[in-house]
Design a protein around this motif. Structure first.
Motif, PDB file in Angstrom:
ATOM      1  N   LYS A  91      -2.329  -3.053  -1.144  1.00 58.11           N
ATOM      2  CA  LYS A  91      -3.281  -2.599  -1.620  1.00 58.11           C
ATOM      3  C   LYS A  91      -3.952  -3.365  -2.732  1.00 58.11           C
ATOM      4  CE  LYS A  91      -3.802   1.940  -1.259  1.00 58.11           C
ATOM      5  NZ  LYS A  91      -3.719   3.349  -1.659  1.00 58.11           N
ATOM      6  N   HIS A 131       0.931  -1.239   0.228  1.00 56.77           N
ATOM      7  CA  HIS A 131      -0.007  -0.169   0.085  1.00 56.77           C
ATOM      8  C   HIS A 131       0.960   1.138  -0.107  1.00 56.77           C
ATOM      9  CE1 HIS A 131       0.479   1.430   4.245  1.00 56.77           C
ATOM     10  NE2 HIS A 131       0.941  -0.111   4.344  1.00 56.77           N
ATOM     11  N   ASN A 135      -7.358  -2.221   1.211  1.00 62.25           N
ATOM     12  CA  ASN A 135      -6.241  -2.566   1.657  1.00 62.25           C
ATOM     13  C   ASN A 135      -6.552  -4.006   2.352  1.00 62.25           C
ATOM     14  OD1 ASN A 135      -4.818  -0.397   1.266  1.00 62.25           O
ATOM     15  ND2 ASN A 135      -5.116   0.610   3.220  1.00 62.25           N
ATOM     16  N   TRP A 182       1.149   3.662  -6.420  1.00 67.28           N
ATOM     17  CA  TRP A 182      -0.036   4.191  -6.301  1.00 67.28           C
ATOM     18  C   TRP A 182      -0.222   5.706  -6.240  1.00 67.28           C
ATOM     19  CZ3 TRP A 182      -3.375   0.422  -6.796  1.00 67.28           C
ATOM     20  CH2 TRP A 182      -3.227  -0.802  -6.245  1.00 67.28           C
TER      21      TRP A 182
END
Length: 279
Positions: free
Chosen positions: A195, A156, A180, A161
């Motif tokens: 994630k 994550h 998540n 991201w």
């Protein structure tokens, strides 16, 4: 790769492929296997699940990109479903960063029911990481534009991201979800949060139900990554492998969804005659 670790590489020209070593328990005979044979050997050595329509239709179910330990593929193989793997550790011509034909093949070749991406950690080279992330998001966008299923799974805190590709997809498409997930909830020895982004969240309902925010007083993903990088090769491989419960729940969810969407096979002429006679 944990049960049959690659011990050598072979190939033609500049392409090198991993070769796996298997040994018979009774005779001690040793065999060299290519990836497809090794996957079959491992899948057949473990409990087999009931066959279903997917097998008889011989559909292309899973394409596992950055396959690593191939745990997802094995879970699909155990259910008789076709799965293919792509990873530099399996073949030298599967270097995503330099494979300029990847997107073309992804679009041109017969479609897979689902494509799973699990990109590795950032290299630390900004230019290289930017190019890599550009390619990942281009592949994800292509699949979505084609109406095909994808899953993107990465720590994550990964730079992936922060890429504009993530923001654009989420802002433009209501069918894409992100959550998540902590692998510890699937039996991992410690917390490891990733994630997950997909345009088929209903296929992975069990995984989504176990989605989690960052737990307190547990190692963060960055701490886990640092520890994995500092550990020995074998320990690092174990840390990076999927928990079996995760892989099994993933495969079961996808295959169940595909089965539910597959029309029942038409009755055969013999079955129709039998029904008519009984009536």
């Amino acid at each position: 790769q944990a049960l049959l670790p690659p011990v050598a590489t072979e190939g033609v020209g500049e392409v090198r492929q991993a070769i796996f070593m298997a040994q018979e328990s009774e005779t001690g005979d040793r065999w060299q296997l290519r990836l497809s044979d090794a996957m079959m050997a491992v899948a057949q050595s473990q409990p087999q699940l009931e066959h279903n329509q997917i097998i008889t239709k011989r559909r292309r179910v899973l394409f596992e990109v950055f396959a690593g330990s191939c745990e997802l593929s094995l879970a699909f193989h155990r259910r008789g479903a076709e799965a293919s793997q792509y990873d530099l550790c399996l073949s030298s011509d599967q270097d995503f960063l330099t494979d300029d034909g990847f997107l073309d093949r992804l679009e041109r070749d017969p479609a897979w029911d689902i494509v799973h991406f699990a990109p590795p950690e950032a290299s630390g080279d900004p230019a290289k990481d930017r190019k890599f992330n550009d390619r990942v998001w281009a592949a994800v966008r292509l699949l979505h534009d084609l109406g095909r299923a994808f899953v993107l799974e990465s720590p994550h805190g990964a730079s992936l991201w922060d890429h504009e590709g993530a923001t654009e997809l989420l802002n433009q498409h209501d069918d894409i979800e992100v959550w998540n997930l902590d692998f510890e909830r699937f039996g991992a020895s410690e917390s490891r949060i990733v994630k997950v982004m997909t345009n088929r969240p209903e296929w992975l309902a069990e995984l989504r139900a176990k989605s989690a925010l960052r737990p307190s007083k547990r190692p963060s993903t960055r701490q886990w990554a640092s520890r994995a990088a500092a550990s020995g090769d074998e320990e690092e491989k174990q840390l990076r492998m999927y928990p079996k419960a995760f892989a099994e729940a993933y495969a079961e969810g996808v295959i169940s969804a595909l089965m539910a969407a597959t029309p029942p096979a038409p009755a055969t002429a013999d079955a129709a005659d039998t029904g008519a006679s009984a009536s």
